[in-house]
Design a protein around this motif. Structure first.
Motif, PDB file in Angstrom:
ATOM      1  N   THR A 251       0.834  -1.153  -0.006  1.00 10.91           N
ATOM      2  CA  THR A 251       0.048   0.022   0.093  1.00 10.91           C
ATOM      3  C   THR A 251       0.885   1.227   0.058  1.00 10.91           C
ATOM      4  O   THR A 251       1.996   1.148   0.232  1.00 10.91           O
ATOM      5  N   GLY A 252       0.221   2.319  -0.281  1.00 12.05           N
ATOM      6  CA  GLY A 252       0.922   3.695  -0.247  1.00 12.05           C
ATOM      7  C   GLY A 252      -0.090   4.706   0.096  1.00 12.05           C
ATOM      8  O   GLY A 252      -0.990   4.641   0.063  1.00 12.05           O
ATOM      9  N   LEU A 296       6.123  10.107  -1.670  1.00 11.48           N
ATOM     10  CA  LEU A 296       5.429   8.705  -1.835  1.00 11.48           C
ATOM     11  C   LEU A 296       5.911   7.887  -0.380  1.00 11.48           C
ATOM     12  O   LEU A 296       7.169   7.928  -0.207  1.00 11.48           O
ATOM     13  N   HIS A 297       4.931   7.466   0.462  1.00 15.67           N
ATOM     14  CA  HIS A 297       5.131   6.587   1.518  1.00 15.67           C
ATOM     15  C   HIS A 297       4.750   5.127   0.981  1.00 15.67           C
ATOM     16  O   HIS A 297       3.671   4.929   0.817  1.00 15.67           O
ATOM     17  N   LEU A 298       5.456   4.033   0.686  1.00 17.32           N
ATOM     18  CA  LEU A 298       5.346   2.961   0.223  1.00 17.32           C
ATOM     19  C   LEU A 298       5.681   1.756   1.527  1.00 17.32           C
ATOM     20  O   LEU A 298       6.707   1.916   2.082  1.00 17.32           O
ATOM     21  N   THR A 299       4.997   0.949   1.704  1.00 20.12           N
ATOM     22  CA  THR A 299       5.200  -0.405   2.248  1.00 20.12           C
ATOM     23  C   THR A 299       6.009  -1.349   1.703  1.00 20.12           C
ATOM     24  O   THR A 299       6.647  -1.970   2.421  1.00 20.12           O
ATOM     25  N   ASP A 300       5.976  -1.318   0.396  1.00 20.61           N
ATOM     26  CA  ASP A 300       7.191  -2.003  -0.663  1.00 20.61           C
ATOM     27  C   ASP A 300       7.460  -1.130  -1.579  1.00 20.61           C
ATOM     28  O   ASP A 300       6.919  -0.772  -2.509  1.00 20.61           O
ATOM     29  N   LEU A 301       8.953  -0.923  -1.620  1.00 18.44           N
ATOM     30  CA  LEU A 301       9.278  -0.235  -2.485  1.00 18.44           C
ATOM     31  C   LEU A 301       9.377  -0.427  -3.914  1.00 18.44           C
ATOM     32  O   LEU A 301       9.510   0.115  -5.070  1.00 18.44           O
ATOM     33  N   ARG A 302       9.089  -2.067  -4.257  1.00 17.08           N
ATOM     34  CA  ARG A 302       8.868  -2.420  -5.527  1.00 17.08           C
ATOM     35  C   ARG A 302       7.594  -1.788  -6.183  1.00 17.08           C
ATOM     36  O   ARG A 302       7.374  -2.044  -7.621  1.00 17.08           O
ATOM     37  N   ASP A 303       6.819  -1.115  -5.648  1.00 13.26           N
ATOM     38  CA  ASP A 303       5.797  -0.463  -6.107  1.00 13.26           C
ATOM     39  C   ASP A 303       5.762   1.079  -6.367  1.00 13.26           C
ATOM     40  O   ASP A 303       4.992   1.828  -7.025  1.00 13.26           O
TER      41      ASP A 303
END
Length: 502
Positions: A251-252, A296-303
């Motif tokens: 999520t982001g 951007l704040h991402l729980t998984d940087l692959r996104d």
């Protein structure tokens, strides 16, 4: 972009450093082994030493490295891919959304309905690069952004950018930038601030070409904002749009800042200079692009790649305002409107499936769905508390909403970046309770079609305005809105308000 740009026009664009062509093509110089954007401020090369490429990937495949001065990888994308509905246009939209990184070329081919060999052949024949090379160029750009804006370990950046191994990452960075990852990080421009950390989010500049009517876009987003998943805060001309995102790996939360218009003077292509994205500009520049600042704040940087592309579609940042305004500006009805609001955009959607549901139920209905079915964030971020429910979570609803959610969940209706727009509209019209007007609005916003004429408008949307009827609609709506301002110097012009997306 309308029509094919000939070599004479391309060289004139390079000679005059015309940023209006940034992203529409790239040029490489045989004597230096470097490729650039048209607005590169370096000394103009001799005509006989210049080679032209449709994509950065094609230039890289031919052995050229990216210019460190003009950063050709940071330009806005070509507007052509939003206009085209053929397999190449659809493929480019899906590659931008990260499909090749997640599913490989076979997954891309299945989505397109072709064999992997056919996809490879068509892309290579037209663009000079296949899907792997195109995805590789995108990964390299993502890696550069992370290297130069964050303190993440290089190994983490390699996998976050989509590379399968650190060795592949190192080899690609050296080939594209002629630097090691460590050296590329050290070469980052210093702006007097420390690099970002994952907790602080990733700072981005979302580039666009030409004038951009930011106020109109932010007015529309404010009018449509669904409590719990999005908000617009601040005073006009200094507002911030924030929302939650459901992404392939996690999520982001994104925040995008409003910017005053860069309402540049000038008409069609072929003359003048220009500035580019990330603040790059050339001597004698007249036409200036710009960017929207985002974090951007991402729980998984692959996104990261997927999130950026979805924001670009939401804010219509890859549009070609010069082509749109040139076509519509000559019309007796639209000419004064275009002159009042140069660079007016046709916003898309950050989540196409979410937009389809919101178009059906309206804003108030969407807020009720968030309360009943939305997934709560692990930690609320201000007034952002939830993710919009996925189609599978809404399939339990009855009536038209349940039918729409079920079709989205089981794949009978596809609204992803590479969906066939005609097939999607036909599938929408086959659903109970979904009329032609709602289907057209979903096609315009969720699928990013620049040439939609929804039925039931107070004024007819003329065929003479093709292929930019979606933009014509935005101009007509802005003209009808009594709150819309017409001062191009500050880039205003509202889209109007209402409980449902428009």
């Amino acid at each position: 972009m309308e029509g094919v740009i000939d070599e004479e026009t391309r060289y004139e664009a390079v000679r005059s450093r015309d940023a209006r062509f940034d992203g529409e093509f790239f040029f490489a110089v045989e004597t230096t082994g470097i490729y650039c954007r048209p607005s590169c401020p370096a000394v103009t090369p001799k005509r006989q030493n210049v080679r032209y490429y449709t994509t950065a990937a094609a230039a890289q495949t031919s052995g050229y490295r990216a210019c460190r001065r003009c950063r050709p990888d940071a330009v806005p994308g070509s507007a052509e891919w939003n206009v085209r509905a053929d397999v190449v246009g659809r493929a480019m939209r899906m590659i931008g959304d990260g499909v090749v990184d997640r599913e490989g070329v076979p997954g891309l081919a299945v989505r397109l309905g072709y064999s992997a060999r056919q996809v490879q052949r068509q892309l290579t024949a037209e663009l000079g690069a296949g899907p792997v090379a195109l995805a590789r160029a995108q990964r390299a750009h993502t890696a550069r952004v992370l290297l130069q804006t964050t303190d993440l370990p290089i190994t983490e950046i390699a996998f976050a950018a989509g590379f399968a191994s650190v060795r592949q990452f190192n080899d690609t960075i050296k080939a594209v930038y002629a630097l090691t990852p460590t050296a590329l990080r050290a070469a980052a421009p210093r702006r007097g601030a420390a690099r970002a950390t994952p907790a602080a989010g990733i700072p981005l500049r979302l580039a666009h070409r030409g004038p951009y009517q930011a106020a109109a876009v932010f007015d529309l987003l404010a009018a449509e904002a669904v409590h719990g998943i999005e908000e617009v805060t601040g005073e006009r001309a200094a507002r911030t749009y924030r929302r939650t995102l459901r992404l392939p790996y996690g999520t982001g939360i994104v925040a995008v800042q409003e910017a005053r218009s860069t309402a540049a003077a000038g008409g069609g292509r072929g003359g003048g200079g220009g500035g580019g994205a990330e603040g790059a500009s050339g001597p004698g520049a007249v036409h200036r692009g710009g960017w929207l600042d985002a974090r951007l704040h991402l729980t998984d940087l692959r996104d990261l790649t997927t999130a950026v592309q979805r924001l670009r579609r939401l804010f219509d940042l890859d549009a070609d305002p010069y082509a749109v305004d040139e076509r519509l500006g000559g019309d007796p009805r639209l000419g004064p409107l275009v002159a009042a609001r140069p660079g007016l955009r046709s916003p898309g959607a950050a989540d196409p499936e979410e937009f389809a549901v919101r178009a059906l139920v309206g804003r108030a209905g969407a807020e009720r769905l968030v309360e009943r079915h939305g997934k709560a964030l692990d930690a609320a971020c201000g007034r952002l508390t939830h993710l919009f429910p996925a189609p599978a979570e809404l399939a339990v609803e009855r009536g038209p909403l349940g039918a729409l959610a079920t079709a989205l969940a089981d794949g009978a209706l596809r609204l992803d970046a590479g969906a066939d727009r005609d097939d999607a509209e036909a599938a929408l019209l086959a659903l109970p309770g979904l009329d032609a007007r709602t289907a057209a609005l979903i096609r315009m916003r969720a699928l990013g079609d620049p040439d939609v004429a929804p039925p039931g408008e107070p004024e007819p949307i003329l065929d003479a305005w093709r292929p930019w009827r979606s933009y014509a609609l935005r101009h007509l709506r802005a003209d009808r809105d009594p709150t819309a301002r017409r001062a191009p110097s500050c880039g205003s012009g509202a889209d109007g308000s209402g409980s449902a997306p428009r």
